[in-house]
Design an enzyme around this catalytic site. Structure first.
Site, PDB file in Angstrom:
ATOM      1  N   ASP A 132       0.784  -1.228   0.000  1.00  8.67           N
ATOM      2  CA  ASP A 132       0.000   0.000   0.000  1.00  8.67           C
ATOM      3  C   ASP A 132       0.825   1.293   0.000  1.00  8.67           C
ATOM      4  N   CYS A 189     -22.391  -2.899 -17.301  1.00  5.75           N
ATOM      5  CA  CYS A 189     -22.828  -2.527 -15.944  1.00  5.75           C
ATOM      6  C   CYS A 189     -22.305  -1.134 -15.556  1.00  5.75           C
ATOM      7  N   CYS A 192     -22.054   0.831  -9.931  1.00  3.46           N
ATOM      8  CA  CYS A 192     -21.244   1.564  -8.947  1.00  3.46           C
ATOM      9  C   CYS A 192     -21.329   3.066  -9.198  1.00  3.46           C
ATOM     10  N   CYS A 219     -14.633  11.696  -3.053  1.00  2.00           N
ATOM     11  CA  CYS A 219     -14.811  10.325  -2.555  1.00  2.00           C
ATOM     12  C   CYS A 219     -14.866  10.311  -1.019  1.00  2.00           C
ATOM     13  N   CYS A 246     -15.609   4.091   2.832  1.00  2.00           N
ATOM     14  CA  CYS A 246     -16.898   3.887   2.151  1.00  2.00           C
ATOM     15  C   CYS A 246     -16.819   2.603   1.335  1.00  2.00           C
ATOM     16  N   CYS A 249     -19.582   1.525  -3.582  1.00  2.00           N
ATOM     17  CA  CYS A 249     -19.340   1.102  -4.973  1.00  2.00           C
ATOM     18  C   CYS A 249     -18.892  -0.355  -5.055  1.00  2.00           C
ATOM     19  N   CYS A 253     -21.633  -4.010  -6.329  1.00  2.00           N
ATOM     20  CA  CYS A 253     -21.010  -4.685  -7.478  1.00  2.00           C
ATOM     21  C   CYS A 253     -21.472  -6.150  -7.550  1.00  2.00           C
TER      22      CYS A 253
HETATM   23  C1  B12 Z   1      -4.588   6.797  -3.046  1.00  2.00           C
HETATM   24  C2  B12 Z   1      -5.414   5.583  -2.738  1.00  2.00           C
HETATM   25  C3  B12 Z   1      -6.765   5.792  -2.495  1.00  2.00           C
HETATM   26  C4  B12 Z   1      -7.449   7.118  -2.787  1.00  2.00           C
HETATM   27  C5  B12 Z   1      -7.696   7.235  -4.315  1.00  2.00           C
HETATM   28  C6  B12 Z   1      -8.453   6.035  -4.892  1.00  2.00           C
HETATM   29  C7  B12 Z   1      -8.205   5.767  -6.354  1.00  2.00           C
HETATM   30  N1  B12 Z   1      -9.164   5.130  -6.968  1.00  2.00           N
HETATM   31  O1  B12 Z   1      -7.156   6.093  -6.895  1.00  2.00           O
HETATM   32  C8  B12 Z   1      -8.727   6.996  -1.897  1.00  2.00           C
HETATM   33  C9  B12 Z   1      -8.447   7.587  -0.521  1.00  2.00           C
HETATM   34  C10 B12 Z   1      -9.994   7.650  -2.449  1.00  2.00           C
HETATM   35  C11 B12 Z   1      -8.834   5.470  -1.768  1.00  2.00           C
HETATM   36  C12 B12 Z   1     -10.009   4.807  -1.496  1.00  2.00           C
HETATM   37  C13 B12 Z   1     -10.107   3.436  -1.358  1.00  2.00           C
HETATM   38  N2  B12 Z   1      -9.080   2.547  -1.323  1.00  2.00           N
HETATM   39 CO1  B12 Z   1      -7.253   3.006  -1.751  1.00  2.00          CO
HETATM   40  N3  B12 Z   1      -5.472   3.253  -2.290  1.00  2.00           N
HETATM   41  C14 B12 Z   1      -4.836   4.296  -2.691  1.00  2.00           C
HETATM   42  C15 B12 Z   1      -3.384   3.922  -3.059  1.00  2.00           C
HETATM   43  C16 B12 Z   1      -2.481   4.296  -1.886  1.00  2.00           C
HETATM   44  C17 B12 Z   1      -2.875   4.561  -4.357  1.00  2.00           C
HETATM   45  C18 B12 Z   1      -3.860   4.459  -5.534  1.00  2.00           C
HETATM   46  C19 B12 Z   1      -3.445   5.345  -6.668  1.00  2.00           C
HETATM   47  O2  B12 Z   1      -2.265   5.404  -7.020  1.00  2.00           O
HETATM   48  N4  B12 Z   1      -4.405   6.066  -7.245  1.00  2.00           N
HETATM   49  C20 B12 Z   1      -4.158   6.883  -8.386  1.00  2.00           C
HETATM   50  C21 B12 Z   1      -4.809   6.249  -9.609  1.00  2.00           C
HETATM   51  C22 B12 Z   1      -4.566   7.025 -10.894  1.00  2.00           C
HETATM   52  O3  B12 Z   1      -4.201   5.024  -9.699  1.00  2.00           O
HETATM   53  P1  B12 Z   1      -5.067   3.692  -9.886  1.00  2.00           P
HETATM   54  O4  B12 Z   1      -6.495   3.919  -9.550  1.00  2.00           O
HETATM   55  O5  B12 Z   1      -4.387   2.554  -9.227  1.00  2.00           O
HETATM   56  O6  B12 Z   1      -4.988   3.604 -11.451  1.00  2.00           O
HETATM   57  C23 B12 Z   1      -3.822   3.146 -12.119  1.00  2.00           C
HETATM   58  C24 B12 Z   1      -4.069   1.778 -12.643  1.00  2.00           C
HETATM   59  O7  B12 Z   1      -4.959   1.058 -11.849  1.00  2.00           O
HETATM   60  C25 B12 Z   1      -4.488   2.003 -14.070  1.00  2.00           C
HETATM   61  N5  B12 Z   1      -5.891   1.871 -14.378  1.00  2.00           N
HETATM   62  C26 B12 Z   1      -6.929   2.494 -13.831  1.00  2.00           C
HETATM   63  N6  B12 Z   1      -8.054   2.108 -14.420  1.00  2.00           N
HETATM   64  C27 B12 Z   1      -7.694   1.211 -15.397  1.00  2.00           C
HETATM   65  C28 B12 Z   1      -8.475   0.518 -16.292  1.00  2.00           C
HETATM   66  C29 B12 Z   1      -7.835  -0.325 -17.222  1.00  2.00           C
HETATM   67  C30 B12 Z   1      -8.676  -1.041 -18.203  1.00  2.00           C
HETATM   68  C31 B12 Z   1      -6.428  -0.460 -17.209  1.00  2.00           C
HETATM   69  C32 B12 Z   1      -5.739  -1.303 -18.206  1.00  2.00           C
HETATM   70  C33 B12 Z   1      -5.677   0.225 -16.260  1.00  2.00           C
HETATM   71  C34 B12 Z   1      -6.319   1.066 -15.371  1.00  2.00           C
HETATM   72  O8  B12 Z   1      -4.080   3.308 -14.429  1.00  2.00           O
HETATM   73  C35 B12 Z   1      -3.716   4.066 -13.319  1.00  2.00           C
HETATM   74  C36 B12 Z   1      -2.366   4.720 -13.518  1.00  2.00           C
HETATM   75  O9  B12 Z   1      -1.329   3.821 -13.457  1.00  2.00           O
HETATM   76  C37 B12 Z   1      -3.510   2.361  -3.250  1.00  2.00           C
HETATM   77  C38 B12 Z   1      -2.260   1.558  -2.910  1.00  2.00           C
HETATM   78  C39 B12 Z   1      -1.211   1.663  -4.023  1.00  2.00           C
HETATM   79  N7  B12 Z   1       0.021   1.854  -3.634  1.00  2.00           N
HETATM   80  O10 B12 Z   1      -1.529   1.539  -5.192  1.00  2.00           O
HETATM   81  C40 B12 Z   1      -4.709   2.009  -2.304  1.00  2.00           C
HETATM   82  C41 B12 Z   1      -5.675   0.913  -2.749  1.00  2.00           C
HETATM   83  C42 B12 Z   1      -5.990   1.133  -4.196  1.00  2.00           C
HETATM   84  N8  B12 Z   1      -6.878   1.193  -1.956  1.00  2.00           N
HETATM   85  C43 B12 Z   1      -7.520   0.143  -1.583  1.00  2.00           C
HETATM   86  C44 B12 Z   1      -8.769   0.164  -0.902  1.00  2.00           C
HETATM   87  C45 B12 Z   1      -9.198  -1.128  -0.222  1.00  2.00           C
HETATM   88  C46 B12 Z   1      -9.541   1.333  -0.885  1.00  2.00           C
HETATM   89  C47 B12 Z   1     -11.001   1.458  -0.430  1.00  2.00           C
HETATM   90  C48 B12 Z   1     -11.886   0.275  -0.757  1.00  2.00           C
HETATM   91  C49 B12 Z   1     -11.036   1.745   1.098  1.00  2.00           C
HETATM   92  C50 B12 Z   1     -12.419   2.048   1.657  1.00  2.00           C
HETATM   93  N9  B12 Z   1     -13.284   1.066   1.875  1.00  2.00           N
HETATM   94  O11 B12 Z   1     -12.727   3.183   1.908  1.00  2.00           O
HETATM   95  C51 B12 Z   1     -11.431   2.746  -1.191  1.00  2.00           C
HETATM   96  C52 B12 Z   1     -11.984   2.398  -2.584  1.00  2.00           C
HETATM   97  C53 B12 Z   1     -12.406   3.630  -3.348  1.00  2.00           C
HETATM   98  C54 B12 Z   1     -12.323   3.406  -4.835  1.00  2.00           C
HETATM   99  N10 B12 Z   1     -13.465   3.184  -5.460  1.00  2.00           N
HETATM  100  O12 B12 Z   1     -11.200   3.426  -5.385  1.00  2.00           O
HETATM  101  C55 B12 Z   1      -6.834  -1.133  -2.059  1.00  2.00           C
HETATM  102  C56 B12 Z   1      -7.604  -1.691  -3.263  1.00  2.00           C
HETATM  103  C57 B12 Z   1      -7.744  -3.201  -3.286  1.00  2.00           C
HETATM  104  C58 B12 Z   1      -8.526  -3.633  -4.513  1.00  2.00           C
HETATM  105  N11 B12 Z   1      -9.064  -4.844  -4.465  1.00  2.00           N
HETATM  106  O13 B12 Z   1      -8.663  -2.927  -5.468  1.00  2.00           O
HETATM  107  C59 B12 Z   1      -5.370  -0.590  -2.395  1.00  2.00           C
HETATM  108  C60 B12 Z   1      -4.693  -1.313  -3.539  1.00  2.00           C
HETATM  109  C61 B12 Z   1      -4.554  -0.719  -1.087  1.00  2.00           C
HETATM  110  C62 B12 Z   1      -4.078  -2.143  -0.815  1.00  2.00           C
HETATM  111  N12 B12 Z   1      -2.782  -2.351  -0.772  1.00  2.00           N
HETATM  112  O14 B12 Z   1      -4.846  -3.068  -0.662  1.00  2.00           O
HETATM  113  N13 B12 Z   1      -7.638   4.865  -2.015  1.00  2.00           N
HETATM  114  S1  SF4 Z   2     -17.174  -2.361 -10.908  1.00  2.00           S
HETATM  115 FE1  SF4 Z   2     -18.861  -3.791 -10.487  1.00  2.00          FE
HETATM  116  S2  SF4 Z   2     -20.629  -2.422 -10.184  1.00  2.00           S
HETATM  117 FE2  SF4 Z   2     -19.041  -1.206 -11.215  1.00  2.00          FE
HETATM  118  S3  SF4 Z   2     -19.469  -1.419 -13.395  1.00  2.00           S
HETATM  119 FE3  SF4 Z   2     -17.987  -3.021 -12.887  1.00  2.00          FE
HETATM  120  S4  SF4 Z   2     -19.259  -4.822 -12.451  1.00  2.00           S
HETATM  121 FE4  SF4 Z   2     -20.619  -3.037 -12.339  1.00  2.00          FE
HETATM  122  S1  SF4 Z   3     -19.103   4.852  -3.595  1.00  2.00           S
HETATM  123 FE1  SF4 Z   3     -16.913   4.450  -4.039  1.00  2.00          FE
HETATM  124  S2  SF4 Z   3     -16.221   6.228  -5.224  1.00  2.00           S
HETATM  125 FE2  SF4 Z   3     -18.178   6.784  -4.269  1.00  2.00          FE
HETATM  126  S3  SF4 Z   3     -17.648   7.785  -2.365  1.00  2.00           S
HETATM  127 FE3  SF4 Z   3     -17.917   5.621  -1.861  1.00  2.00          FE
HETATM  128  S4  SF4 Z   3     -15.859   4.707  -2.083  1.00  2.00           S
HETATM  129 FE4  SF4 Z   3     -15.788   6.718  -3.076  1.00  2.00          FE
END
Ligand code: B12
Ligand code: SF4
Ligand code: SF4
Length: 353
Positions: A132, A189, A192, A219, A246, A249, A253
């Site tokens: 993480d 779908c 979310c 968020c 939260c 989403c 799913c």
């Molecule tokens: C910052 C962060 C957050 C931020 C930003 C979330 C976000 N979506 O980016 C906040 C505080 C909002 C957050 C929330 C949550 N987080 Co968080 N977070 C992180 C962290 C530290 C960095 C993520 C990051 O770099 N974000 C920036 C964006 C641009 O990066 P990204 O979403 O990963 O996207 C990259 C790739 O995934 C890719 N990508 C994105 N979409 C797609 C689609 C396709 C088709 C492809 C090919 C690639 C691709 O491109 C991006 C650039 O490289 C990671 C740990 C880590 N070191 O990665 C945990 C992590 C993502 N979080 C995690 C969790 C559990 C959560 C929460 C569920 C916690 C909660 N219950 O509140 C929520 C989920 C919210 C959500 N819907 O994302 C887990 C996710 C596990 C999983 N199964 O996905 C992680 C991996 C931590 C861990 N080690 O377990 N988080």
């Molecule tokens: S993440 Fe889950 S709820 Fe969201 S579009 Fe994909 S299948 Fe549907």
């Molecule tokens: S539903 Fe997902 S994206 Fe929306 S506020 Fe909650 S964790 Fe963030």
């Protein structure tokens, strides 16, 4: 050594999901930069600047890295989903935070896997454990390693296991033939996106890797966990009863409908829906005693009380008037201001339509 050999060792170390990716920059690294530049990281300083540059290539974390072993550990327990919870006097803590802090727990498992690999190969190699907090786009590598696809909610989803799992990695100087990423199974779908109460899942620009992205500033997870100080007025009403993180989403799913649970002692729920009135009155010592060693401690006492004040205001129950009045007299200006906001919400609920 093959990815299947690593998987067998990972299972012994308690990881349900395991795969191997190459330790090379991911194609979507440019999109990460754009995401940060667009302001979507909010005030999360650890995602920007030098830490953002480090994210570009995992070899900046371990110069000799050749493979990334990606691991997933389930944290789901057979407890209710937030979307089916209707006790208005209680707040909601997100599922991942119900048990012990996963960072230490995952690290211990990864170190065990590291030791098993050394024993199995009998070879000297360099390695680095990440969970993480390391500057690594974990979901990108986990996808490449075949652990799942990145859904429209941006979570990594596994076809058989849903998305209730943590990610961790072991960077190794070993050359292990990589796995393949699975196909995207979101299809048409959009549940979310429709369910997110604050509209934080937004269409991504064409240059992005996925179709949707998260604006962290909207968020609830960011607002209740990462953001220090005041929560912008305009987003408070969408936060409902969430006091930490939260799950909405992921709750909606379809891939989580039959998600497996874990019996791991560390992740069994301690607190999931605390009574708001009680939370408004806890002392800092009580907060530490209740949430010490769990992810909730990250919000800190002040942040937690701020979240409780917002949740009480959103619930709008008359019984919250007295605890909010007490919080409004707090020496902490952030807590006091949010409690005043909460009181105004209760008064608004009082008014006849
Ligand atoms: C910052 C962060 C957050 C931020 C930003 C979330 C976000 N979506 O980016 C906040 C505080 C909002 C957050 C929330 C949550 N987080 Co968080 N977070 C992180 C962290 C530290 C960095 C993520 C990051 O770099 N974000 C920036 C964006 C641009 O990066 P990204 O979403 O990963 O996207 C990259 C790739 O995934 C890719 N990508 C994105 N979409 C797609 C689609 C396709 C088709 C492809 C090919 C690639 C691709 O491109 C991006 C650039 O490289 C990671 C740990 C880590 N070191 O990665 C945990 C992590 C993502 N979080 C995690 C969790 C559990 C959560 C929460 C569920 C916690 C909660 N219950 O509140 C929520 C989920 C919210 C959500 N819907 O994302 C887990 C996710 C596990 C999983 N199964 O996905 C992680 C991996 C931590 C861990 N080690 O377990 N988080
Ligand atoms: S993440 Fe889950 S709820 Fe969201 S579009 Fe994909 S299948 Fe549907
Ligand atoms: S539903 Fe997902 S994206 Fe929306 S506020 Fe909650 S964790 Fe963030």
């Amino acid at each position: 050594m093959t990815a299947d050999d690593v998987r067998a060792l990972a299972r012994e170390c308690g990881f349900e999901l395991c795969g191997v990716a190459q330790a090379e920059p991911v194609a979507e690294r440019e999109w990460y930069r754009q995401w940060v530049a667009a302001g979507f990281a909010g005030e999360m300083g650890y995602l920007t600047g030098r830490r953002a540059e480090l994210r570009e290539d995992p070899r900046r974390l371990l110069a000799s890295a050749r493979s990334i072993i990606c691991l997933g550990r389930l944290y789901n327990t057979p407890w209710p989903y937030s979307t089916r919870f209707d006790q208005e006097d209680r707040g909601w803590i997100s599922r991942y935070a119900w048990g012990e802090d996963y960072h230490h727990e995952m690290r211990r498992g990864l170190e065990r896997l590291d030791a098993s690999l050394r024993e199995w190969t009998g070879a000297a190699f360099e390695s680095k454990v990440c969970v993480d907090t390391a500057p690594l786009v974990e979901r990108s590598y986990a996808r490449m390693a075949g652990l799942g696809w990145i859904g429209n909610n941006t979570c990594l989803i596994n076809q058989g296991s849903g998305s209730w799992f943590f990610l961790g990695e072991l960077l190794v100087s070993l050359n292990i033939p990589p796995d393949e990423p699975p196909p995207d199974r979101c299809g048409t779908c959009t549940r979310c996106i429709e369910a997110c109460p604050t509209g934080a899942i937004i269409p991504a620009p064409e240059s992005a890797a996925g179709r949707y992205t998260i604006d962290s500033r909207l968020c609830i997870s960011y607002l209740t966990i990462e953001l220090r100080g005041p929560v912008p007025d305009e987003v408070r009403s969408g936060m409902g009863g969430h006091v930490f993180g939260c799950d909405i989403c992921q709750d909606v799913c379809p891939w989580n409908r039959r998600a497996p649970s874990t019996s791991r002692a560390a992740y069994q729920p301690r607190h999931h829906a605390p009574r708001l009135e009680e939370m408004a009155g806890i002392t800092e010592e009580e907060f530490r005693a209740m949430f010490g060693g769990t992810p909730v401690s990250r919000a800190r006492y002040s942040g937690f009380l701020r979240n409780v004040a917002i949740a009480m205001g959103n619930r709008g129950l008359e019984c919250f008037r007295a605890p909010l009045e007490r919080l409004a007299a707090s020496d902490d200006p952030v807590v006091a201001e949010h409690a005043q906001w909460g009181l105004r919400r209760i008064r608004r609920h009082d008014r006849p339509d």
